[in-house]
Design a protein around this motif. Structure first.
Motif, mmCIF file in Angstrom:
data_model
loop_
_atom_site.group_PDB
_atom_site.id
_atom_site.type_symbol
_atom_site.label_atom_id
_atom_site.label_comp_id
_atom_site.label_asym_id
_atom_site.label_seq_id
_atom_site.Cartn_x
_atom_site.Cartn_y
_atom_site.Cartn_z
ATOM 1 N N GLY A 107 5.340 -0.544 -27.207
ATOM 2 C CA GLY A 107 5.022 0.873 -27.140
ATOM 3 C C GLY A 107 3.766 1.143 -26.333
ATOM 4 O O GLY A 107 3.050 2.124 -26.580
ATOM 5 N N SER A 108 3.505 0.286 -25.351
ATOM 6 C CA SER A 108 2.290 0.394 -24.528
ATOM 7 C C SER A 108 2.536 1.241 -23.289
ATOM 8 O O SER A 108 3.646 1.275 -22.751
ATOM 9 C CB SER A 108 1.838 -1.000 -24.067
ATOM 10 N N LYS A 109 1.494 1.894 -22.814
ATOM 11 C CA LYS A 109 1.559 2.534 -21.503
ATOM 12 C C LYS A 109 1.278 1.497 -20.430
ATOM 13 O O LYS A 109 0.409 0.628 -20.597
ATOM 14 C CB LYS A 109 0.538 3.679 -21.382
ATOM 15 N N LEU A 110 1.991 1.589 -19.325
ATOM 16 C CA LEU A 110 1.821 0.675 -18.199
ATOM 17 C C LEU A 110 1.141 1.400 -17.044
ATOM 18 O O LEU A 110 1.616 2.455 -16.594
ATOM 19 C CB LEU A 110 3.192 0.151 -17.748
ATOM 20 N N VAL A 111 0.023 0.855 -16.584
ATOM 21 C CA VAL A 111 -0.631 1.338 -15.363
ATOM 22 C C VAL A 111 -0.404 0.273 -14.302
ATOM 23 O O VAL A 111 -0.932 -0.850 -14.419
ATOM 24 C CB VAL A 111 -2.131 1.606 -15.578
ATOM 25 N N PHE A 112 0.390 0.602 -13.302
ATOM 26 C CA PHE A 112 0.870 -0.379 -12.328
ATOM 27 C C PHE A 112 0.139 -0.253 -11.000
ATOM 28 O O PHE A 112 0.052 0.835 -10.423
ATOM 29 C CB PHE A 112 2.368 -0.190 -12.102
ATOM 30 N N SER A 113 -0.370 -1.374 -10.509
ATOM 31 C CA SER A 113 -1.042 -1.414 -9.203
ATOM 32 C C SER A 113 -0.011 -1.664 -8.117
ATOM 33 O O SER A 113 0.525 -2.760 -7.997
ATOM 34 C CB SER A 113 -2.104 -2.519 -9.184
ATOM 35 N N SER A 114 0.246 -0.632 -7.323
ATOM 36 C CA SER A 114 1.171 -0.752 -6.198
ATOM 37 C C SER A 114 0.377 -0.687 -4.894
ATOM 38 O O SER A 114 -0.833 -0.924 -4.887
ATOM 39 C CB SER A 114 2.248 0.338 -6.272
ATOM 40 N N THR A 115 1.036 -0.340 -3.820
ATOM 41 C CA THR A 115 0.419 -0.483 -2.502
ATOM 42 C C THR A 115 0.897 0.573 -1.518
ATOM 43 O O THR A 115 2.031 1.083 -1.637
ATOM 44 C CB THR A 115 0.751 -1.874 -1.927
ATOM 45 N N SER A 116 0.052 0.857 -0.545
ATOM 46 C CA SER A 116 0.464 1.727 0.566
ATOM 47 C C SER A 116 1.569 1.079 1.387
ATOM 48 O O SER A 116 2.248 1.764 2.161
ATOM 49 C CB SER A 116 -0.733 2.024 1.463
ATOM 50 N N GLY A 117 1.773 -0.250 1.195
ATOM 51 C CA GLY A 117 2.813 -0.965 1.925
ATOM 52 C C GLY A 117 4.214 -0.481 1.614
ATOM 53 O O GLY A 117 5.159 -0.799 2.349
ATOM 54 N N VAL A 118 4.386 0.303 0.533
ATOM 55 C CA VAL A 118 5.726 0.823 0.235
ATOM 56 C C VAL A 118 6.177 1.815 1.300
ATOM 57 O O VAL A 118 7.382 2.033 1.489
ATOM 58 C CB VAL A 118 5.794 1.481 -1.160
ATOM 59 N N TYR A 119 5.221 2.416 2.028
ATOM 60 C CA TYR A 119 5.560 3.436 3.013
ATOM 61 C C TYR A 119 5.940 2.847 4.375
ATOM 62 O O TYR A 119 6.713 3.445 5.118
ATOM 63 C CB TYR A 119 4.385 4.403 3.208
ATOM 64 N N GLY A 120 5.353 1.700 4.702
ATOM 65 C CA GLY A 120 5.632 1.102 6.001
ATOM 66 C C GLY A 120 4.818 1.729 7.106
ATOM 67 O O GLY A 120 3.607 1.952 6.971
ATOM 68 N N GLU A 121 5.469 2.047 8.204
ATOM 69 C CA GLU A 121 4.794 2.542 9.407
ATOM 70 C C GLU A 121 4.654 4.055 9.378
ATOM 71 O O GLU A 121 5.621 4.778 9.111
ATOM 72 C CB GLU A 121 5.587 2.131 10.651
ATOM 73 N N ALA A 122 3.451 4.548 9.662
ATOM 74 C CA ALA A 122 3.221 5.989 9.718
ATOM 75 C C ALA A 122 3.883 6.592 10.947
ATOM 76 O O ALA A 122 4.018 5.940 11.984
ATOM 77 C CB ALA A 122 1.726 6.285 9.734
ATOM 78 N N VAL A 123 4.286 7.836 10.822
ATOM 79 C CA VAL A 123 4.879 8.564 11.937
ATOM 80 C C VAL A 123 3.857 9.571 12.434
ATOM 81 O O VAL A 123 3.422 10.448 11.687
ATOM 82 C CB VAL A 123 6.180 9.282 11.510
ATOM 83 N N GLY A 124 3.445 9.421 13.689
ATOM 84 C CA GLY A 124 2.511 10.371 14.274
ATOM 85 C C GLY A 124 1.127 10.341 13.657
ATOM 86 O O GLY A 124 0.411 11.335 13.691
ATOM 87 N N ASN A 125 0.749 9.209 13.084
ATOM 88 C CA ASN A 125 -0.595 9.028 12.522
ATOM 89 C C ASN A 125 -0.880 9.981 11.356
ATOM 90 O O ASN A 125 -2.027 10.224 11.002
ATOM 91 C CB ASN A 125 -1.659 9.204 13.616
ATOM 92 N N ARG A 126 0.174 10.551 10.771
ATOM 93 C CA ARG A 126 -0.023 11.448 9.634
ATOM 94 C C ARG A 126 -0.277 10.639 8.360
ATOM 95 O O ARG A 126 0.287 9.559 8.195
ATOM 96 C CB ARG A 126 1.198 12.349 9.445
ATOM 97 N N PRO A 127 -1.084 11.174 7.455
ATOM 98 C CA PRO A 127 -1.317 10.448 6.196
ATOM 99 C C PRO A 127 -0.064 10.457 5.331
ATOM 100 O O PRO A 127 0.699 11.432 5.318
ATOM 101 C CB PRO A 127 -2.453 11.235 5.537
ATOM 102 N N PHE A 128 0.149 9.382 4.608
ATOM 103 C CA PHE A 128 1.274 9.315 3.689
ATOM 104 C C PHE A 128 0.982 10.154 2.448
ATOM 105 O O PHE A 128 -0.116 10.119 1.908
ATOM 106 C CB PHE A 128 1.537 7.867 3.257
ATOM 107 N N ARG A 129 1.975 10.882 2.011
ATOM 108 C CA ARG A 129 1.934 11.558 0.720
ATOM 109 C C ARG A 129 2.899 10.834 -0.213
ATOM 110 O O ARG A 129 3.745 10.064 0.240
ATOM 111 C CB ARG A 129 2.304 13.031 0.863
ATOM 112 N N GLU A 130 2.780 11.079 -1.489
ATOM 113 C CA GLU A 130 3.627 10.381 -2.453
ATOM 114 C C GLU A 130 5.108 10.610 -2.183
ATOM 115 O O GLU A 130 5.940 9.754 -2.493
ATOM 116 C CB GLU A 130 3.277 10.814 -3.877
ATOM 117 N N SER A 131 5.427 11.753 -1.588
ATOM 118 C CA SER A 131 6.822 12.086 -1.298
ATOM 119 C C SER A 131 7.306 11.526 0.038
ATOM 120 O O SER A 131 8.486 11.691 0.375
ATOM 121 C CB SER A 131 6.993 13.609 -1.286
#
Length: 303
Positions: A107-131
């Motif tokens: 019954g624990s809460k999980l705080v997971f360390s992920s990475t910006s690597g999930v997004y891959g390559e940026a398009v047009g140097n725009r910052p990644f948003r969660e969506s």
């Protein structure tokens, strides 16, 4: 509050452990010490030697019944993930599933360390948003994205509370001088030895560098906020590797020369994160600028 920190003897994990102890929390570290170093931790910290992907991990968490599990244990080397994707998957996917199973039972809460690597390559140097579209360019980012999906479904299937934090390139005191993710540490190490700085590619690739203490604050904020959501943890500022080298040499008041080696497979050209959602929901913003962080780090590594 009782908490477990997987990978707690690592670079980020050990800083988080210290911050939790300062809060008065009861902290248990789960680490196989394959890359972690117990000397990073205060004496007397409870360390259990266990690989996250082992079946015993779920049983261990269920028995301890912590309120929070911070899951930082992972294979983080980009090059290693390309050479040995199966090892990457075992650590980052199977390991996360074991932790998730344990959180379900406890019954624990999980705080997971992920990475910006999930997004891959940026398009047009725009910052990644969660969506932003998820297009990992290396097995490391892919394994983290798959792990995120399991966590999300764990919330839906089992009611596991969770918060996912996607880090930009983390740097700061205690980081090992190896791997692209540790480029700041690599530069500081080379400068300390009076050696030329090694840069992969042309050095114009850019990264969002976030200080480890800011990352720790994001983890603490996620204890009570952001349930069922993912958040970018970065500064939103892209700095080229060449410019980073300039700043490091300026701190040293010397030029060490540069060696340009071939670009590494899986490296994104540009990556930076918008952390507006973290500011709104978690109340988190980066507090340490790159210049201040580098200056502090230079003093620590060259005293």
């Amino acid at each position: 509050m009782r908490v477990i920190v997987t990978g707690g003897a690592g670079f980020i994990g050990s800083r988080l452990v210290r911050a939790l102890l300062e809060r008065g929390d009861e902290v248990i570290v789960l680490d196989d010490l394959s890359t972690g170093d117990p000397r990073r931790l205060p004496s007397g910290v409870d360390i259990r030697l266990l690989r996250a992907e082992e079946a015993d991990t779920a049983d261990f968490i269920a028995a301890i019944r912590p309120q929070i599990v911070f899951h930082l244990a992972a294979q983080v080397g980009m090059g290693s993930s390309v050479k040995n994707p199966a090892d990457d998957g075992r650590s980052n996917i199977i390991g996360t599933l074991r932790v998730l199973e344990g959180c379900r039972e406890a019954g624990s809460k999980l705080v997971f360390s992920s990475t910006s690597g999930v997004y891959g390559e940026a398009v047009g140097n725009r910052p990644f948003r969660e969506s932003s579209l998820k297009r990992p360019s290396a097995p490391y980012g892919l394994s983290k994205w798959v792990a995120e999906q399991y966590i999300d479904y764990g919330g839906k299937w089992w009611g596991v509370a969770y918060t996912i934090l996607r880090y930009a390139n983390v740097y700061g005191p205690g980081q090992a001088a190896r791997g692209e993710g540790g480029v700041v540490a690599c530069f500081m190490d080379r400068i300390g030895s009076g050696l030329p700085l090694i840069i992969h590619g042309d050095g114009e690739q850019s990264r969002d560098f976030v200080h480890v203490d800011d990352v720790v604050r994001a983890n603490l904020a996620a204890i009570a906020k952001g349930n069922g959501e993912a958040f970018n943890i970065g500064t939103g500022i892209a700095t080229s590797i060449n410019l980073l080298a300039d700043r490091c040499e300026r701190l040293a008041a010397a030029s060490f020369g540069r060696i340009y080696e071939p670009e590494r497979s899986g490296d994104a050209r540009c990556s930076r994160l918008s952390s507006g959602k973290a500011a709104t929901v978690l109340g988190w913003k980066p507090a340490i600028s790159l210049d201040d962080g580098l200056s502090q780090l230079f003093k620590v590594t060259n005293r």
